[in-house]
Design an enzyme around this catalytic site. Sequence first.
Site, PDB file in Angstrom:
ATOM      1  N   SER A  44      -4.897 -43.945  22.999  1.00  0.00           N
ATOM      2  CA  SER A  44      -5.909 -43.612  21.991  1.00  0.00           C
ATOM      3  C   SER A  44      -6.849 -44.797  21.758  1.00  0.00           C
ATOM      4  CB  SER A  44      -5.234 -43.218  20.680  1.00  0.00           C
ATOM      5  OG  SER A  44      -6.229 -43.084  19.697  1.00  0.00           O
ATOM      6  N   HIS A  69      -7.665 -40.832  25.228  1.00  0.00           N
ATOM      7  CA  HIS A  69      -7.744 -40.024  24.010  1.00  0.00           C
ATOM      8  C   HIS A  69      -8.852 -40.576  23.097  1.00  0.00           C
ATOM      9  CE1 HIS A  69      -5.878 -37.282  21.065  1.00  0.00           C
ATOM     10  NE2 HIS A  69      -6.104 -38.216  20.157  1.00  0.00           N
ATOM     11  N   ASP A  71     -10.640 -40.110  19.441  1.00  0.00           N
ATOM     12  CA  ASP A  71     -10.525 -39.533  18.098  1.00  0.00           C
ATOM     13  C   ASP A  71     -11.877 -39.522  17.406  1.00  0.00           C
ATOM     14  OD1 ASP A  71      -7.628 -39.111  17.804  1.00  0.00           O
ATOM     15  OD2 ASP A  71      -7.521 -41.272  18.077  1.00  0.00           O
ATOM     16  N   MET A  73     -13.830 -38.605  14.010  1.00  0.00           N
ATOM     17  CA  MET A  73     -13.564 -38.315  12.592  1.00  0.00           C
ATOM     18  C   MET A  73     -14.872 -38.256  11.825  1.00  0.00           C
ATOM     19  SD  MET A  73     -10.481 -40.984  11.944  1.00  0.00           S
ATOM     20  CE  MET A  73      -9.196 -41.265  13.157  1.00  0.00           C
ATOM     21  N   HIS A 102     -10.275 -35.428  20.628  1.00  0.00           N
ATOM     22  CA  HIS A 102      -9.577 -34.885  19.461  1.00  0.00           C
ATOM     23  C   HIS A 102     -10.542 -34.915  18.288  1.00  0.00           C
ATOM     24  CE1 HIS A 102      -6.124 -35.700  16.324  1.00  0.00           C
ATOM     25  NE2 HIS A 102      -6.694 -34.519  16.159  1.00  0.00           N
ATOM     26  N   MET A 104     -11.395 -34.481  14.615  1.00  0.00           N
ATOM     27  CA  MET A 104     -10.872 -34.366  13.245  1.00  0.00           C
ATOM     28  C   MET A 104     -12.064 -34.211  12.331  1.00  0.00           C
ATOM     29  SD  MET A 104      -7.999 -37.277  13.630  1.00  0.00           S
ATOM     30  CE  MET A 104      -8.752 -37.800  15.141  1.00  0.00           C
ATOM     31  N   MET A 173       0.379 -33.049  15.792  1.00  0.00           N
ATOM     32  CA  MET A 173       0.234 -34.328  15.088  1.00  0.00           C
ATOM     33  C   MET A 173       1.600 -34.771  14.565  1.00  0.00           C
ATOM     34  SD  MET A 173      -2.842 -35.138  15.504  1.00  0.00           S
ATOM     35  CE  MET A 173      -2.604 -36.714  14.683  1.00  0.00           C
ATOM     36  N   GLY A 178      -6.047 -39.365  10.838  1.00  0.00           N
ATOM     37  CA  GLY A 178      -7.036 -40.196  10.159  1.00  0.00           C
ATOM     38  C   GLY A 178      -6.929 -41.682  10.484  1.00  0.00           C
ATOM     39  N   PHE A 179      -5.744 -42.125  10.841  1.00  0.00           N
ATOM     40  CA  PHE A 179      -5.543 -43.558  11.060  1.00  0.00           C
ATOM     41  C   PHE A 179      -4.561 -43.808  12.200  1.00  0.00           C
ATOM     42  CE2 PHE A 179      -6.427 -42.620   6.660  1.00  0.00           C
ATOM     43  CZ  PHE A 179      -7.499 -43.473   6.373  1.00  0.00           C
ATOM     44  N   GLY A 180      -4.791 -44.919  12.901  1.00  0.00           N
ATOM     45  CA  GLY A 180      -3.830 -45.357  13.914  1.00  0.00           C
ATOM     46  C   GLY A 180      -2.728 -46.158  13.240  1.00  0.00           C
ATOM     47  N   GLY A 181      -1.663 -46.411  13.962  1.00  0.00           N
ATOM     48  CA  GLY A 181      -0.616 -47.311  13.487  1.00  0.00           C
ATOM     49  C   GLY A 181       0.271 -46.768  12.387  1.00  0.00           C
ATOM     50  N   ASP A 211       0.746 -36.650  19.133  1.00  0.00           N
ATOM     51  CA  ASP A 211      -0.178 -37.714  18.731  1.00  0.00           C
ATOM     52  C   ASP A 211       0.232 -38.321  17.394  1.00  0.00           C
ATOM     53  OD1 ASP A 211      -2.396 -39.285  18.262  1.00  0.00           O
ATOM     54  OD2 ASP A 211      -3.804 -37.618  18.047  1.00  0.00           O
ATOM     55  N   GLY A 212       0.506 -39.623  17.409  1.00  0.00           N
ATOM     56  CA  GLY A 212       0.757 -40.348  16.168  1.00  0.00           C
ATOM     57  C   GLY A 212       2.106 -41.050  16.152  1.00  0.00           C
ATOM     58  N   GLY A 213       2.079 -42.372  16.103  1.00  0.00           N
ATOM     59  CA  GLY A 213       3.320 -43.143  16.041  1.00  0.00           C
ATOM     60  C   GLY A 213       4.187 -43.023  17.285  1.00  0.00           C
ATOM     61  N   GLY A 233      -1.659 -45.071  20.636  1.00  0.00           N
ATOM     62  CA  GLY A 233      -2.712 -46.014  20.280  1.00  0.00           C
ATOM     63  C   GLY A 233      -2.165 -47.419  20.175  1.00  0.00           C
TER      64      GLY A 233
HETATM   65  C1  DX5 Z   1      -4.645 -40.359  14.263  1.00  0.00           C
HETATM   66  C2  DX5 Z   1      -5.214 -40.210  15.650  1.00  0.00           C
HETATM   67  C3  DX5 Z   1      -4.355 -40.788  16.691  1.00  0.00           C
HETATM   68  C4  DX5 Z   1      -4.130 -42.278  16.578  1.00  0.00           C
HETATM   69  C5  DX5 Z   1      -2.817 -42.599  17.214  1.00  0.00           C
HETATM   70  O1  DX5 Z   1      -5.385 -39.621  13.396  1.00  0.00           O
HETATM   71  O2  DX5 Z   1      -5.391 -38.848  15.954  1.00  0.00           O
HETATM   72  O3  DX5 Z   1      -4.825 -40.466  17.987  1.00  0.00           O
HETATM   73  O4  DX5 Z   1      -5.146 -43.037  17.165  1.00  0.00           O
HETATM   74  O5  DX5 Z   1      -2.537 -43.932  17.009  1.00  0.00           O
HETATM   75  P1  DX5 Z   1      -1.036 -44.483  16.986  1.00  0.00           P
HETATM   76  O6  DX5 Z   1      -0.458 -44.187  18.334  1.00  0.00           O
HETATM   77  O7  DX5 Z   1      -1.216 -45.951  16.729  1.00  0.00           O
HETATM   78  O8  DX5 Z   1      -0.314 -43.778  15.890  1.00  0.00           O
HETATM   79 ZN    ZN Z   2      -5.791 -38.268  18.058  1.00  0.00          ZN
END
Ligand code: DX5
Ligand code: ZN
Length: 252
Positions: A44, A69, A71, A73, A102, A104, A173, A178-181, A211-213, A233
């Site tokens: 990501s 990927h 994102d 937003m 993706h 959002m 999801m 909305g956020f990475g990490g 997707d996510g974590g 990500g």
């Molecule tokens: C979150 C995004 C993800 C995000 C994943 O809203 O859709 O794609 O970038 O990041 P990680 O892998 O760090 O959770």
């Molecule tokens: Zn995503």
Amino acid sequence: MAQNQQAISGTGHFYSLLLCISTLFVLSSHIKYKNDMAQIVSPSLLSANFGNLQEDLKMINSSSCEWLHIDIMDGVFVPNLSFGPPVLKYVAELCEKPLDVHLMVVEPMNYLPAVKNLGAKIMNVHYEACAHLHRAVTQIKDAGMMAGVTLNPSTPVHLLKDIIHELDLVLLMSVNPGFGGQKFIPHTVNKVRELRELIDSTGSKALIEVDGGVNVETGKLLAAAGSDALVAGNAVFKDADPHAVISALRAL
Ligand code: DX5
Ligand code: ZN
């Protein structure tokens, strides 16, 4: 009599040989099947270094990942903003991997021409953002892209029952978008299992992406539950050896 016995034992050898060949055939097709089960990895871009995107895109191009990927937003569907068209144009020009977009955003279909112009392979729209999902999926496919539908963590898998056969991909999801990490939501593993059953029981060809974590640890659980593709990500871009992480995720 001895001749008859020889003929019988000759026939026995023949059948043993046949048995060996077919066993080898079954084993080799099983090994191929296992190789085919490797995860598609879609790093990501949200976690890349925006101060030096070129460097991170070089890393992606020289890695073994399948997709990138992206994102998008709008600050309304999710409480954050990400990339705008000028940045995405630059990314699409430099990236040699197919783009897994993706969205959002509210009204995601307003962005169909822009996503198509980027040359994206996959356009993922949120179930929660589409009042007319069947129409959206049809339009994405008519535009020559793979149609993906994304489910938020609280949206149940069974809501896809009447459209699953039309989908190329379902993006689950495993964090609130909305956020990475963010921290992986463990219940996603059950959702992957349920979706795998729905797909297999309906003969749908949809891929399951999460997707996510996602990291090697959580990815292992997802792969065992039946995922096909993993978005990562932070696990990729914040590691000292992103290529090694990508390879490890692919091998799950
Ligand atoms: C979150 C995004 C993800 C995000 C994943 O809203 O859709 O794609 O970038 O990041 P990680 O892998 O760090 O959770
Ligand atoms: Zn995503």
